[in-house]
Design a protein around this motif. Structure first.
Motif, mmCIF file in Angstrom:
data_model
loop_
_atom_site.group_PDB
_atom_site.id
_atom_site.type_symbol
_atom_site.label_atom_id
_atom_site.label_comp_id
_atom_site.label_asym_id
_atom_site.label_seq_id
_atom_site.Cartn_x
_atom_site.Cartn_y
_atom_site.Cartn_z
ATOM 1 N N LEU A 1 0.739 -1.273 -0.078
ATOM 2 C CA LEU A 1 0.055 0.000 0.150
ATOM 3 C C LEU A 1 0.963 1.233 -0.049
ATOM 4 N N GLU A 2 2.004 1.215 0.665
ATOM 5 C CA GLU A 2 2.956 2.309 0.747
ATOM 6 C C GLU A 2 3.616 2.421 -0.746
ATOM 7 N N GLY A 3 3.839 1.385 -1.317
ATOM 8 C CA GLY A 3 4.181 1.635 -2.744
ATOM 9 C C GLY A 3 3.119 2.294 -3.835
ATOM 10 N N VAL A 4 1.759 1.832 -3.443
ATOM 11 C CA VAL A 4 0.662 2.402 -4.170
ATOM 12 C C VAL A 4 0.615 4.066 -3.770
ATOM 13 N N THR A 5 1.104 4.579 -2.642
ATOM 14 C CA THR A 5 1.027 6.020 -2.335
ATOM 15 C C THR A 5 1.920 6.675 -2.851
ATOM 16 N N ARG A 6 3.266 5.922 -3.160
ATOM 17 C CA ARG A 6 4.287 6.688 -4.073
ATOM 18 C C ARG A 6 3.924 6.662 -5.447
ATOM 19 N N LYS B 1 -4.538 5.214 3.497
ATOM 20 C CA LYS B 1 -3.954 5.608 4.925
ATOM 21 C C LYS B 1 -4.856 5.031 5.848
ATOM 22 N N LYS B 2 -6.166 5.011 5.786
ATOM 23 C CA LYS B 2 -7.249 4.121 6.746
ATOM 24 C C LYS B 2 -6.783 2.862 6.624
ATOM 25 N N LEU B 3 -6.838 2.160 5.469
ATOM 26 C CA LEU B 3 -6.517 0.901 5.285
ATOM 27 C C LEU B 3 -5.269 0.583 5.974
ATOM 28 N N CYS B 4 -4.188 1.194 5.927
ATOM 29 C CA CYS B 4 -3.065 0.929 6.384
ATOM 30 C C CYS B 4 -3.081 0.668 8.093
ATOM 31 N N ALA B 5 -3.525 1.883 8.396
ATOM 32 C CA ALA B 5 -4.053 2.086 10.066
ATOM 33 C C ALA B 5 -4.899 0.719 10.776
ATOM 34 N N ASP B 6 -5.807 0.186 9.673
ATOM 35 C CA ASP B 6 -6.553 -0.947 10.031
ATOM 36 C C ASP B 6 -5.595 -2.091 10.146
ATOM 37 N N VAL B 7 -4.989 -2.382 8.963
ATOM 38 C CA VAL B 7 -4.036 -3.345 8.809
ATOM 39 C C VAL B 7 -3.272 -3.283 10.090
ATOM 40 N N SER B 8 -2.412 -2.282 10.272
ATOM 41 C CA SER B 8 -1.707 -2.201 11.199
ATOM 42 C C SER B 8 -2.379 -2.568 12.748
ATOM 43 N N ARG B 9 -3.502 -2.062 12.842
ATOM 44 C CA ARG B 9 -4.096 -2.404 14.373
ATOM 45 C C ARG B 9 -4.466 -4.036 14.339
ATOM 46 N N LEU B 10 -4.786 -4.511 13.090
ATOM 47 C CA LEU B 10 -5.206 -5.962 12.977
ATOM 48 C C LEU B 10 -3.804 -6.746 13.420
ATOM 49 N N SER B 11 -2.770 -6.459 12.620
ATOM 50 C CA SER B 11 -1.618 -6.886 12.954
ATOM 51 C C SER B 11 -1.218 -7.121 14.412
ATOM 52 N N SER B 12 -1.336 -6.012 15.060
ATOM 53 C CA SER B 12 -0.839 -6.088 16.453
ATOM 54 C C SER B 12 -1.874 -6.902 17.272
ATOM 55 N N ASP B 13 -3.368 -6.755 16.935
ATOM 56 C CA ASP B 13 -4.047 -7.757 17.689
ATOM 57 C C ASP B 13 -3.853 -9.122 17.348
#
Lengths: 122, 324
Positions: B109-114, B173-185
């Motif tokens: 997703l960061e690649g897509v942002t670039r 950005k929102k998707l990254c935040a969700d993925v990051s939270r899910l990953s932590s969980d």
């Protein structure tokens, strides 16, 4: 000796009780009678695997009882043990002549009685 | 017979039937008592044997029945817990794999942002191009009007691209935040599952060990109780058999009663008094003793009379058991 029936004939209630106690523990069903005549009545329509009888009893004594018992075809080969306080050799010979299978002098030892039963009861 | 003797015998004569009656009733009372005691003992022996049977049913033939069952149940429980723990470990490993995949997704997703940055740059360039084209078109007046319309459309498309890029950027950005939270969980869940399950397994294992030991102690107690009840039943049986003395005593006392009746009839005849059963003729003492001895039914009686008469005991007694 499960599923076996024994007839115990004695004019002493306590002796019948003690013999029945021993036989019941060995798996016998026990039928009781207070004298020889009662014993013959108890045998009407019934086959038993063993008879234990006293010698001196009112109404009909043990020797007369055995003689009459042996006269019945169905009881001709039934093991009959005399259980009596009498230990005179002459009385034993009378018992043997009447048809007794064995002679046990009171007081009896239960283990010894059961050993004898193991030899005479099939 | 002189008068004095006649008087003594006549006055004492009624005592003999009374004594005989007393002895007869005593025989009956003793027998009744023995029968009752015997019955109670038999019930006690029966209950003791029932206890033995119950205890043996619990502990089994080898004396370890339920303790063994408890051990195998504990082993099964431990095995089940181990399997459960293994499944949880596999789930945790899978969770960690998912976490890794999420991290990869985040990087993509960061690649897509670039790429969106490039799109923005291109939109800015295009808008600038549209603006310059519109300026040039205005310089040509009516002839440049059509070109001016195209230039404005280009500018508008550039703005639209820029708005779209901003929208996609916010969504990513929102998707990254969700993925990051899910990953932590997922990571937290994976570590919690295995550590709690391991702690539970250890607790259950300790409980099973305690239960097994308690079962073994219970089995030992039941075996001891069973042995005690069996010994009690044997003691009671011996006590019951010891009561056979009553039959012998009753017979001996009964023979004394018979002798008292005989004596009463003989003495009644001597003093000319009527007696129950009729009078007995006078006989020699040897004959009286012989007659008395004939009523005996056990060697102890004959031995007692022989000793009383100063004679040797009879020799024709045999053993206690004889099969013909």
């Amino acid at each position: 000796m499960a599923d076996k029936t024994a007839l115990v004939v004695d004019d002493s209630v306590s002796m019948r009780q003690m013999v029945a106690f021993t036989l019941t523990q060995a798996g016998f069903d026990v039928v009781e009678a207070g004298n020889g005549a009662e014993g013959l009545a108890r045998l009407e329509g019934r086959r038993v695997d063993l008879v234990i009888t006293d010698l001196n009893m009112p109404v009909m004594d043990g020797l007369t009882f055995i003689r009459q018992l042996r006269g019945r075809p169905e009881s001709r080969f039934t093991p009959v043990l005399m259980l009596t306080t009498e230990s005179q050799l002459s009385r034993k010979q009378e018992g043997k002549a009447a048809g007794a299978t064995g002679w046990i002098v009171k007081p009896f030892n239960p283990e010894q009685l059961l050993q004898v039963l193991g030899k005479v009861v099939r | 017979m002189n008068d004095r003797l006649q008087t003594v015998v006549t006055t004492r004569l009624p005592v003999l039937p009374v004594l005989a009656s007393q002895l007869g009733e005593t025989i009956e009372q003793v027998e009744h008592g023995v029968v009752e005691v015997c019955g109670n003992f038999q019930r006690m022996a029966g209950r003791a044997r029932e206890s033995v049977a119950s205890a043996r049913a619990v502990v089994g033939g080898d004396g370890r029945g339920d303790a063994g069952g408890m051990q195998s149940a504990a082993a099964v429980a431990r095995q089940t817990l181990d399997h459960l723990l293994a499944r949880l470990r596999r789930s945790s490993e899978r969770s960690l794999q998912i976490v890794e995949q999420m991290q990869t997704l985040e990087q993509n997703l960061e690649g897509v942002t670039r790429i969106l940055d490039d799109v923005d740059r291109m939109a800015r360039g295009t808008r600038l191009l549209g603006l310059n084209a519109a300026i040039e078109a205005s310089r040509f007046g009516a002839e440049g009007k059509a070109f001016g319309i195209v230039a404005k459309e280009i500018e508008e498309m550039a703005r639209h691209s820029s708005r779209t890029s901003t929208g996609i950027r916010e969504a990513i950005k929102k998707l990254c935040a969700d993925v990051s939270r899910l990953s932590s969980d997922f990571r937290a869940l994976a570590s919690t599952d295995t550590s709690e399950a391991e702690a539970s397994r250890q607790e259950v294992d300790a409980a099973m060990t305690t239960l097994t030991m308690a079962g073994e102690r219970m089995a030992d107690g039941l075996v001891a109780a069973s042995d005690g009840a069996e010994e009690l039943a044997r003691d009671i049986s011996r006590a019951v058999m010891a009561l056979q003395f009553q039959d012998a005593v009753s017979q001996r006392v009964g023979h004394v009663v018979d002798a008292l009746h005989q004596m009463h009839r003989a003495l009644a005849a001597a003093v000319g008094v009527e007696a129950e059963g009729g009078s007995l003729p006078v006989a020699a003492s040897e004959e009286v003793l012989r007659s008395l001895g004939a009523t005996y039914t056990m060697s102890a009686e004959r031995d007692a009379q022989a000793r009383a008469c100063g004679e040797a005991a009879a020799a024709d007694e045999a053993g206690s058991v004889e099969l013909f």
